[in-house]
Design an enzyme around this catalytic site. Structure first.
Site, PDB file in Angstrom:
ATOM      1  N   GLU A 128      25.921  36.616  27.983  1.00  0.00           N
ATOM      2  CA  GLU A 128      25.035  36.982  27.082  1.00  0.00           C
ATOM      3  C   GLU A 128      24.294  38.206  27.531  1.00  0.00           C
ATOM      4  OE1 GLU A 128      22.351  33.774  26.445  1.00  0.00           O
ATOM      5  OE2 GLU A 128      24.269  32.444  25.368  1.00  0.00           O
ATOM      6  N   PHE A 157      30.064  41.440  25.777  1.00  0.00           N
ATOM      7  CA  PHE A 157      31.373  41.676  26.729  1.00  0.00           C
ATOM      8  C   PHE A 157      32.701  40.835  26.507  1.00  0.00           C
ATOM      9  CE2 PHE A 157      27.911  42.849  30.174  1.00  0.00           C
ATOM     10  CZ  PHE A 157      27.809  44.221  29.429  1.00  0.00           C
ATOM     11  N   PRO A 241      39.822  27.911  38.993  1.00  0.00           N
ATOM     12  CA  PRO A 241      40.792  28.352  40.103  1.00  0.00           C
ATOM     13  C   PRO A 241      41.783  29.142  39.068  1.00  0.00           C
ATOM     14  CG  PRO A 241      40.240  26.230  40.844  1.00  0.00           C
ATOM     15  CD  PRO A 241      39.337  26.311  39.424  1.00  0.00           C
ATOM     16  N   GLU A 243      41.550  30.553  36.285  1.00  0.00           N
ATOM     17  CA  GLU A 243      41.002  31.789  35.938  1.00  0.00           C
ATOM     18  C   GLU A 243      41.011  33.032  36.931  1.00  0.00           C
ATOM     19  OE1 GLU A 243      37.193  31.556  34.217  1.00  0.00           O
ATOM     20  OE2 GLU A 243      36.620  33.641  34.609  1.00  0.00           O
ATOM     21  N   GLY A 341      45.278  66.813  42.143  1.00  0.00           N
ATOM     22  CA  GLY A 341      44.900  66.958  40.750  1.00  0.00           C
ATOM     23  C   GLY A 341      45.451  66.059  39.670  1.00  0.00           C
TER      24      GLY A 341
HETATM   25  C1  LIG Z   1      35.571  44.690  30.159  1.00  0.00           C
HETATM   26  C2  LIG Z   1      34.840  43.146  30.234  1.00  0.00           C
HETATM   27  C3  LIG Z   1      35.360  42.159  29.617  1.00  0.00           C
HETATM   28  C4  LIG Z   1      34.549  40.920  29.903  1.00  0.00           C
HETATM   29  N1  LIG Z   1      35.154  39.712  29.116  1.00  0.00           N
HETATM   30  C5  LIG Z   1      34.511  38.768  29.223  1.00  0.00           C
HETATM   31  C6  LIG Z   1      34.813  37.688  28.232  1.00  0.00           C
HETATM   32  O1  LIG Z   1      35.816  37.545  27.694  1.00  0.00           O
HETATM   33  N2  LIG Z   1      33.909  36.348  28.351  1.00  0.00           N
HETATM   34  C7  LIG Z   1      32.781  36.432  29.128  1.00  0.00           C
HETATM   35  O2  LIG Z   1      32.098  35.482  28.891  1.00  0.00           O
HETATM   36  N3  LIG Z   1      32.418  37.515  29.634  1.00  0.00           N
HETATM   37  C8  LIG Z   1      32.969  38.615  29.788  1.00  0.00           C
HETATM   38  N4  LIG Z   1      32.835  39.748  30.731  1.00  0.00           N
HETATM   39  C9  LIG Z   1      31.339  39.454  31.202  1.00  0.00           C
HETATM   40  C10 LIG Z   1      31.408  39.554  32.637  1.00  0.00           C
HETATM   41  O3  LIG Z   1      31.766  38.202  33.137  1.00  0.00           O
HETATM   42  C11 LIG Z   1      30.201  39.716  33.394  1.00  0.00           C
HETATM   43  O4  LIG Z   1      29.850  41.010  33.179  1.00  0.00           O
HETATM   44  C12 LIG Z   1      29.991  39.187  34.775  1.00  0.00           C
HETATM   45  O5  LIG Z   1      30.082  37.908  35.178  1.00  0.00           O
HETATM   46  C13 LIG Z   1      28.935  39.701  35.616  1.00  0.00           C
HETATM   47  O6  LIG Z   1      27.877  39.525  34.765  1.00  0.00           O
HETATM   48  P1  LIG Z   1      26.591  40.580  34.304  1.00  0.00           P
HETATM   49  O7  LIG Z   1      27.304  41.771  33.823  1.00  0.00           O
HETATM   50  O8  LIG Z   1      25.440  39.827  33.666  1.00  0.00           O
HETATM   51  O9  LIG Z   1      25.941  41.039  35.832  1.00  0.00           O
HETATM   52  P2  LIG Z   1      24.751  40.534  36.619  1.00  0.00           P
HETATM   53  O10 LIG Z   1      24.982  38.914  36.592  1.00  0.00           O
HETATM   54  O11 LIG Z   1      23.661  40.914  36.060  1.00  0.00           O
HETATM   55  O12 LIG Z   1      24.954  41.011  37.943  1.00  0.00           O
HETATM   56  C14 LIG Z   1      24.378  42.509  38.214  1.00  0.00           C
HETATM   57  C15 LIG Z   1      24.802  42.535  39.888  1.00  0.00           C
HETATM   58  O13 LIG Z   1      24.030  41.701  40.568  1.00  0.00           O
HETATM   59  C16 LIG Z   1      25.045  40.808  41.428  1.00  0.00           C
HETATM   60  N5  LIG Z   1      24.591  39.475  41.535  1.00  0.00           N
HETATM   61  C17 LIG Z   1      24.280  38.700  40.658  1.00  0.00           C
HETATM   62  N6  LIG Z   1      23.862  37.649  41.162  1.00  0.00           N
HETATM   63  C18 LIG Z   1      24.187  37.521  42.629  1.00  0.00           C
HETATM   64  C19 LIG Z   1      23.739  36.744  43.485  1.00  0.00           C
HETATM   65  N7  LIG Z   1      23.449  35.378  43.471  1.00  0.00           N
HETATM   66  N8  LIG Z   1      23.975  37.186  44.736  1.00  0.00           N
HETATM   67  C20 LIG Z   1      24.681  38.395  45.092  1.00  0.00           C
HETATM   68  N9  LIG Z   1      24.634  39.279  43.905  1.00  0.00           N
HETATM   69  C21 LIG Z   1      24.489  38.889  43.010  1.00  0.00           C
HETATM   70  C22 LIG Z   1      26.496  40.701  40.866  1.00  0.00           C
HETATM   71  O14 LIG Z   1      27.497  40.755  41.571  1.00  0.00           O
HETATM   72  C23 LIG Z   1      26.406  42.443  40.254  1.00  0.00           C
HETATM   73  O15 LIG Z   1      26.809  43.098  41.302  1.00  0.00           O
HETATM   74  C24 LIG Z   1      33.531  40.922  30.681  1.00  0.00           C
HETATM   75  C25 LIG Z   1      32.823  42.142  31.105  1.00  0.00           C
HETATM   76  C26 LIG Z   1      33.518  43.151  31.187  1.00  0.00           C
HETATM   77  C27 LIG Z   1      32.876  44.447  31.584  1.00  0.00           C
END
Ligand SMILES: Cc1cc2nc3c(=O)[nH]c(=O)nc-3n(C[C@H](O)[C@H](O)[C@H](O)COP(=O)(O)OP(=O)(O)OC[C@H]3O[C@@H](n4cnc5c(N)ncnc54)[C@H](O)[C@@H]3O)c2cc1C
Length: 380
Positions: A128, A157, A241, A243, A341
């Site tokens: 979300e 996403f 696992p 996934e 390049g």
């Molecule tokens: C092209 C694409 C396709 C996707 N497809 C899907 C899909 O089909 N279904 C779906 O549900 N989602 C999907 N996603 C979402 C994806 O799974 C999330 O973007 C991902 O789980 C990270 O969540 P976030 O973007 O909210 O980042 P955040 O959770 O906000 O994380 C931001 C940063 O903080 C770090 N972080 C967060 N918590 C911790 C912690 N406890 N300790 C250390 N570091 C931490 C993270 O590693 C990251 O570097 C997709 C994303 C993209 C870009």
């Protein structure tokens, strides 16, 4: 090359068919799909006809009922060819298995045949705007109303988000119950109140559709609950696992392919009157990458074997995801450099691989979350 023992001759015949199909039916169209922001429906239907979608679906639901190695072959082949628009890994390896594993008889009969034929494209909506890594922070709710549930919230996403006909939506049925309050719902496209946002513009995976999804008073019958009320988190954890294995298989196959293409390139390209392959730096870089890729392949094949034996645990799958996706990005970066390049020009596969691969370290659980899981297991 260390021989791979995880596949037999039947698998190799299947691989050959998949490769020929993709070369004929997908490679010529991928550039156009990148401009369109999504692949065609036709390629899904053609792949379905060939039995390339969801190979693990049992025969009684229209599938071929084989093991996950066939999924792995399909993923390896589209990845080697750089066909990053095909959201089949997500469909066959991640979302449909929830229906296979947790679906009621009625749900399986209703949806699985279409998932196999390509008439039903699936997506899974967890993330979300305000919650990604922290799944328990989701705000989307489903509230019981008679024999129905009413879903409200939004997701972002979501892969296959434009094309999907069926979405597994992760919601809270009891916001006060923590992980025990999370449930999964099957929501069909066209259900009143369910809408798809625009196709999100990404830096890579240009042919892969990714969207926001909106749920406003979406009424679904209780029969659309998948896996039981409050069981969503457990279902999601159990399927991690596979996934992570799926993402690793895609990552390593892409890395191998880019490495292979770079070896060919450096033999052709000349500087200072000789092939750049003759420079020690080129040889050392390629030797280092090949060593790491070879080691990763042996480890990943072992993970695949363990998964077939239903023994692949989450921490080991997380190690595979961490290792393979970090290596994939390293290979792309080093190989792009060896292309000079030309490596920065979009027409070169290495350039596209460089941007396409970046998300592999982010989705399916970020690599920081992988380290968290591995560290937790190590120190427990
Ligand atoms: C092209 C694409 C396709 C996707 N497809 C899907 C899909 O089909 N279904 C779906 O549900 N989602 C999907 N996603 C979402 C994806 O799974 C999330 O973007 C991902 O789980 C990270 O969540 P976030 O973007 O909210 O980042 P955040 O959770 O906000 O994380 C931001 C940063 O903080 C770090 N972080 C967060 N918590 C911790 C912690 N406890 N300790 C250390 N570091 C931490 C993270 O590693 C990251 O570097 C997709 C994303 C993209 C870009």
């Amino acid at each position: 090359m260390i021989p791979r023992y995880v596949f037999d001759s039947d698998h190799e015949m299947f691989r050959d068919t998949v490769r020929k199909f993709l070369e004929a039916e997908a490679v010529p169209h991928h550039a156009q799909w990148e401009k369109d922001g999504q692949v065609s429906r036709e390629i899904w239907l053609k792949a379905g006809e060939q039995g390339f979608l969801c190979p693990t679906v049992p025969e009684e639901y229209g599938g071929v009922g084989v093991d996950f190695r066939y999924n792995a072959i399909v993923s390896e082949e589209f990845s080697r060819l750089g066909l990053t628009g095909l959201g089949w890994g997500l469909h066959s390896d991640i979302s449909v298995p929830y229906i296979i594993r947790y679906g009621t008889e009625e749900q399986k009969q209703k949806y699985l045949p279409g998932c196999v034929s390509g008439e039903i494209i699936t997506a899974i909506a967890m993330t979300e705007p305000g919650a990604g890594s922290d799944l328990q922070g989701i705000k989307t709710t489903a509230v019981r109303d008679g024999d129905d549930y009413i879903i409200n919230g939004s997701k972002t996403f979501i892969s296959n988000g434009q094309m999907c006909d069926l979405v597994i939506v992760v919601v809270k049925t009891d916001p006060s119950a923590g992980s025990n309050g999370i449930s999964l719902f099957l929501v069909e496209a066209g259900t009143p109140g369910f809408s798809k946002g625009s196709n999100l513009e990404k830096i890579g995976l240009k042919a892969q559709d990714t969207s926001e999804l909106f749920f406003q008073d979406v009424r679904v019958p209780k029969e659309n609950l998948l896996g039981g009320e409050g069981r969503g988190f457990v279902c999601l954890m159990q399927d991690l696992p596979q996934e992570r294995l799926s993402v690793s298989l895609i990552g390593l196959a892409m890395a191998e392919s880019i490495l292979e293409q770079t070896v060919a390139y450096v033999k052709e390209r000349k500087a200072f009157g000789k092939a750049i392959a003759t420079f020690q730096n080129t040889q050392f870089k390629l030797a280092e990458l090949d060593t790491e890729v070879t080691a990763a392949r042996v480890f990943l094949d072992r993970c695949l074997e363990l998964h077939i034996e239903e023994k692949l645990d989450t921490a080991t799958a997380s190690k595979a995801k961490l290792l393979c996706t970090e290596l994939q990005c390293k290979v792309n970066d080093e190989c792009l450099q060896l292309h000079g390049g030309y490596g920065y020009m979009a027409e070169y596969p290495v350039a596209r691989a460089f941007v396409d691969a970046r998300v592999q370290r982010i989705y399916a659980g970020t690599n920081e979350i992988m380290k968290l899981i591995i560290g937790r297991e190590l120190l427990s």
